[in-house]
Motif scaffolding. Structure first.
Motif, PDB file in Angstrom:
ATOM      1  N   ASP A 432     -12.931 -33.586 115.943  1.00 40.27           N
ATOM      2  CA  ASP A 432     -11.704 -33.990 115.252  1.00 40.27           C
ATOM      3  C   ASP A 432     -11.658 -33.396 113.844  1.00 40.27           C
ATOM      4  N   LEU A 433     -12.784 -33.409 113.153  1.00 42.87           N
ATOM      5  CA  LEU A 433     -12.833 -32.812 111.819  1.00 42.87           C
ATOM      6  C   LEU A 433     -12.600 -31.304 111.884  1.00 42.87           C
ATOM      7  N   ALA A 434     -13.115 -30.667 112.938  1.00 43.63           N
ATOM      8  CA  ALA A 434     -12.943 -29.224 113.075  1.00 43.63           C
ATOM      9  C   ALA A 434     -11.475 -28.861 113.234  1.00 43.63           C
ATOM     10  N   VAL A 435     -10.731 -29.683 113.978  1.00 45.42           N
ATOM     11  CA  VAL A 435      -9.297 -29.437 114.135  1.00 45.42           C
ATOM     12  C   VAL A 435      -8.595 -29.556 112.789  1.00 45.42           C
ATOM     13  N   LYS A 436      -8.956 -30.548 112.006  1.00 41.29           N
ATOM     14  CA  LYS A 436      -8.365 -30.709 110.676  1.00 41.29           C
ATOM     15  C   LYS A 436      -8.747 -29.561 109.751  1.00 41.29           C
ATOM     16  N   ALA A 437     -10.014 -29.112 109.862  1.00 40.64           N
ATOM     17  CA  ALA A 437     -10.501 -28.049 108.986  1.00 40.64           C
ATOM     18  C   ALA A 437      -9.758 -26.742 109.223  1.00 40.64           C
ATOM     19  N   LYS A 438      -9.318 -26.501 110.467  1.00 42.12           N
ATOM     20  CA  LYS A 438      -8.606 -25.263 110.778  1.00 42.12           C
ATOM     21  C   LYS A 438      -7.291 -25.161 110.013  1.00 42.12           C
ATOM     22  N   GLU A 439      -6.773 -26.292 109.576  1.00 45.04           N
ATOM     23  CA  GLU A 439      -5.480 -26.303 108.897  1.00 45.04           C
ATOM     24  C   GLU A 439      -5.629 -26.109 107.388  1.00 45.04           C
ATOM     25  N   GLN A 440      -6.860 -25.991 106.896  1.00 39.16           N
ATOM     26  CA  GLN A 440      -7.075 -25.907 105.459  1.00 39.16           C
ATOM     27  C   GLN A 440      -7.914 -24.683 105.110  1.00 39.16           C
ATOM     28  N   GLU A 441      -7.778 -24.270 103.872  1.00 39.48           N
ATOM     29  CA  GLU A 441      -8.543 -23.126 103.401  1.00 39.48           C
ATOM     30  C   GLU A 441      -9.944 -23.578 102.987  1.00 39.48           C
ATOM     31  N   MET A 442     -10.939 -22.853 103.430  1.00 38.07           N
ATOM     32  CA  MET A 442     -12.319 -23.194 103.107  1.00 38.07           C
ATOM     33  C   MET A 442     -12.654 -22.737 101.692  1.00 38.07           C
ATOM     34  N   SER A 443     -13.358 -23.576 100.944  1.00 35.15           N
ATOM     35  CA  SER A 443     -13.772 -23.213  99.590  1.00 35.15           C
ATOM     36  C   SER A 443     -15.271 -22.944  99.565  1.00 35.15           C
ATOM     37  N   THR A 444     -15.706 -22.146  98.593  1.00 32.43           N
ATOM     38  CA  THR A 444     -17.122 -21.794  98.483  1.00 32.43           C
ATOM     39  C   THR A 444     -17.612 -21.979  97.052  1.00 32.43           C
ATOM     40  N   ILE A 445     -18.888 -22.253  96.943  1.00 31.40           N
ATOM     41  CA  ILE A 445     -19.573 -22.327  95.647  1.00 31.40           C
ATOM     42  C   ILE A 445     -20.801 -21.428  95.743  1.00 31.40           C
ATOM     43  N   GLU A 446     -20.921 -20.476  94.843  1.00 29.52           N
ATOM     44  CA  GLU A 446     -22.097 -19.614  94.808  1.00 29.52           C
ATOM     45  C   GLU A 446     -22.899 -19.925  93.544  1.00 29.52           C
ATOM     46  N   LEU A 447     -24.147 -20.313  93.739  1.00 32.66           N
ATOM     47  CA  LEU A 447     -25.002 -20.666  92.593  1.00 32.66           C
ATOM     48  C   LEU A 447     -25.620 -19.392  92.032  1.00 32.66           C
ATOM     49  N   THR A 448     -24.784 -18.599  91.386  1.00 28.34           N
ATOM     50  CA  THR A 448     -25.203 -17.301  90.862  1.00 28.34           C
ATOM     51  C   THR A 448     -24.792 -17.165  89.405  1.00 28.34           C
ATOM     52  N   GLN A 449     -25.091 -15.991  88.843  1.00 27.39           N
ATOM     53  CA  GLN A 449     -24.773 -15.722  87.447  1.00 27.39           C
ATOM     54  C   GLN A 449     -23.285 -15.848  87.177  1.00 27.39           C
ATOM     55  N   GLU A 450     -22.470 -15.555  88.161  1.00 25.82           N
ATOM     56  CA  GLU A 450     -21.026 -15.635  87.974  1.00 25.82           C
ATOM     57  C   GLU A 450     -20.583 -17.046  87.619  1.00 25.82           C
ATOM     58  N   ASN A 451     -21.329 -18.048  88.057  1.00 26.35           N
ATOM     59  CA  ASN A 451     -21.026 -19.441  87.718  1.00 26.35           C
ATOM     60  C   ASN A 451     -21.955 -19.984  86.640  1.00 26.35           C
ATOM     61  N   GLY A 452     -22.596 -19.058  85.913  1.00 26.68           N
ATOM     62  CA  GLY A 452     -23.455 -19.470  84.808  1.00 26.68           C
ATOM     63  C   GLY A 452     -24.790 -20.037  85.227  1.00 26.68           C
ATOM     64  N   ILE A 453     -25.268 -19.669  86.427  1.00 26.80           N
ATOM     65  CA  ILE A 453     -26.535 -20.206  86.933  1.00 26.80           C
ATOM     66  C   ILE A 453     -27.485 -19.057  87.171  1.00 26.80           C
ATOM     67  N   ASP A 454     -28.636 -19.097  86.537  1.00 28.22           N
ATOM     68  CA  ASP A 454     -29.667 -18.073  86.696  1.00 28.22           C
ATOM     69  C   ASP A 454     -30.657 -18.552  87.755  1.00 28.22           C
ATOM     70  N   PRO A 455     -30.686 -17.930  88.946  1.00 27.80           N
ATOM     71  CA  PRO A 455     -31.591 -18.402  90.003  1.00 27.80           C
ATOM     72  C   PRO A 455     -33.064 -18.381  89.603  1.00 27.80           C
ATOM     73  N   ASP A 456     -33.438 -17.535  88.622  1.00 24.71           N
ATOM     74  CA  ASP A 456     -34.835 -17.504  88.186  1.00 24.71           C
ATOM     75  C   ASP A 456     -35.164 -18.665  87.261  1.00 24.71           C
ATOM     76  N   ASP A 457     -34.167 -19.192  86.572  1.00 22.41           N
ATOM     77  CA  ASP A 457     -34.385 -20.314  85.656  1.00 22.41           C
ATOM     78  C   ASP A 457     -33.136 -21.196  85.652  1.00 22.41           C
ATOM     79  N   PRO A 458     -32.866 -21.845  86.775  1.00 22.57           N
ATOM     80  CA  PRO A 458     -31.603 -22.580  86.896  1.00 22.57           C
ATOM     81  C   PRO A 458     -31.620 -23.908  86.142  1.00 22.57           C
ATOM     82  N   ASP A 459     -30.443 -24.278  85.658  1.00 23.86           N
ATOM     83  CA  ASP A 459     -30.234 -25.594  85.049  1.00 23.86           C
ATOM     84  C   ASP A 459     -29.604 -26.470  86.131  1.00 23.86           C
ATOM     85  N   PHE A 460     -30.404 -27.341  86.729  1.00 22.89           N
ATOM     86  CA  PHE A 460     -29.923 -28.100  87.880  1.00 22.89           C
ATOM     87  C   PHE A 460     -28.940 -29.193  87.476  1.00 22.89           C
TER      88      PHE A 460
END
Length: 485
Positions: A432-460
């Protein structure tokens, strides 16, 4: 000594032998067998009736008991089909839940196979009733061919449906777990999605792709958070790994065991250096492994969310699933190499077997696999984006039409490369959730430098705030005067 004939009443004529002219040319049971035209017409009707209502030819022209069995079986199957369709219209969730039950699928598989066999028996008996020797010469071949053709369509469809039921039962048993379902956490179901290569010699693989799929329990909206596989110093949620590393995984490495303090190497650490089975004694019973459980604890610590379930995808067979779906559509931003690449000392690449050109492409499994893996000509963060892009493309390809027409290939590929501890009892709700999800745009979060997060020394703390703001956006406060007319 002769026996006297019974007396005949006065005024009655002696009975005459029945002639062919007295046969009813419209009767299927007592036709004029001397007329090839009548027998030919009757033959066509019997074959068509056998297809439209199996058992009808026997009831009208043959063994009535066999006919009743055929008609009753057909009516029962049609009634069940109507009930299923009606239930689906009333409650899609409940219908999927019933059809996903292994016992229901086993019964359906047996019933459909038995009905296919019954249809074969009825078709053979119908051809006997036709009496091809009494049919016009050219029509004999046509009637027989029509009967066989309709048998292939009808009985073959029942056999295919039986195979689908069996494939679904086997897939559910091999892919899904049998543990209890849990309620959503803070309005979301979170799933740890792991991708790794289980090729030969990789007994303790590194997780090449680590992400968390968050599904809104009400709307079905999907957010995928990509965790860099090289992220260091990760914290852990409450559990064995936090007991061992209460201040996080910072500075811990053991070259003799082949592991570093990156998150993707927790599987190696727990499997080779630590007593993972003692740390996570219930993992096997839940359909998991100590390495997966340690990575789950790390992902919970990194994102600050509860992750009750995992999904593991074996990248070694990933191409088979893409091919089973009929390929995926991807827009490639830059030219990428294919092949088991190796970066030489001078910076050049060897092992290139082809190129993935820029632009809109319909990719087969092999190309899609290299699209997700390629990283030597781009950064690891670019590869993470491509993996997320491919995940979205796969979800888009899971349409009802694709699943119905390619079900057996999809289920076979899925059972070989996908493993999860999601209980089968949750399938109806997730569908049922999958049917609802098909009607919406999926969003993403990347924990990378582009979002101000350094994977070598991340601020959690920053990571937790980013994830929380994305999953639970602030509701705009009404401006003064809103609602005033």
């Amino acid at each position: 000594m002769s026996v006297a004939s019974p007396p005949r009443r006065a005024g009655t004529a002696p009975a005459a032998p029945r002639s062919s002219a007295q046969w009813n040319p419209y009767s299927l049971r007592t036709p004029d067998t001397s007329s090839d035209a009548v027998m030919t017409r009757r033959g066509w009707w019997l074959v068509v009736l056998n297809f439209l209502l199996p058992g009808a030819p026997q009831s009208l022209a043959g063994h009535r008991r066999l006919g009743r069995i055929g008609i009753a079986s057909t009516l029962v199957l049609w009634t069940l089909l109507v009930l299923v369709l009606g239930a689906a219209l009333i409650s899609w969730q409940a219908t999927v839940g019933i059809l996903a039950n292994w016992f229901v699928l086993l019964v359906a598989q047996f019933v459909l196979l038995a009905y296919a066999v019954l249809w074969v028996v009825l078709t053979i008996d119908t051809l006997r009733l036709v009496r091809l020797v009494k049919v016009r010469g050219r029509a004999r071949v046509g009637i027989a061919a029509l009967a066989v053709g309709l048998l292939v369509v009808s009985s073959g469809s029942a056999v295919y449906a039986s195979q689908v039921a069996g494939s679904a039962r086997d897939t559910i048993a091999s892919v899904f777990g049998g543990g209890p379902s849990v309620p959503p956490s803070d309005g979301y179901y979170n799933f740890l999605l792991l991708g790794a290569d289980s090729g030969s010699g990789r007994t303790h693989m590194l997780f090449d792709s680590i992400s968390v799929v968050s599904v809104n329990a009400d709307s079905g909206a999907v957010t995928i958070t990509g965790i860099p596989r090289d992220m260091r110093n990760v914290p852990f949620s409450d559990g064995p790994m936090k007991d061992r590393y209460p201040n996080g995984h910072e500075g811990h490495a053991d070259a003799s065991c082949g592991w570093d303090n990156k998150i993707n190497q927790l599987n190696t650490e727990v499997g080779l250096c630590l007593d993972g089975e003692a740390m996570y004694p219930e993992a096997a019973a839940l359909g998991s492994t100590p390495g997966i459980e340690a990575t789950r604890d790390a992902a919970e610590g990194v994102l600050g969310v509860e992750i009750p379930y995992f999904v593991f995808v074996d990248m070694d067979g990933f191409a088979a699933l893409i091919d089973a779906l009929g390929g995926v559509d991807i827009t490639v931003k830059e030219r990428l190499p294919k092949g088991a690449l190796h970066k030489n000392a001078d910076g050049s690449l060897s092992g290139i077997t082809g190129w993935i050109e820029a632009g809109r492409q319909h990719m087969d499994g092999d190309t899609a696999q290299w699209y997700a893996r390629s990283r030597y000509t781009t950064s690891d963060y670019d590869r993470m984006k491509r993996q997320r892009q491919l995940q979205a493309a796969i979800l888009d390809q899971f349409t009802p039409a694709t699943v119905l027409t390619r079900f057996q290939d999809i289920s076979k590929a899925g059972s070989e490369i996908v493993h999860t501890d999601i209980p089968a009892s949750m399938l109806s709700y997730l569908a049922d959730l999958a049917v609802k999800a098909k009607e919406q745009e999926m969003s993403t979060i990347e924990l990378t430098q582009e979002n101000g997060i350094d994977p070598d020394d991340p601020d959690f703390t920053v990571v937790h705030e980013l994830v929380d703001a994305t999953l639970h956006p602030a509701t705009p406060s009404p401006s003064p005067g809103d609602g005033d007319q």
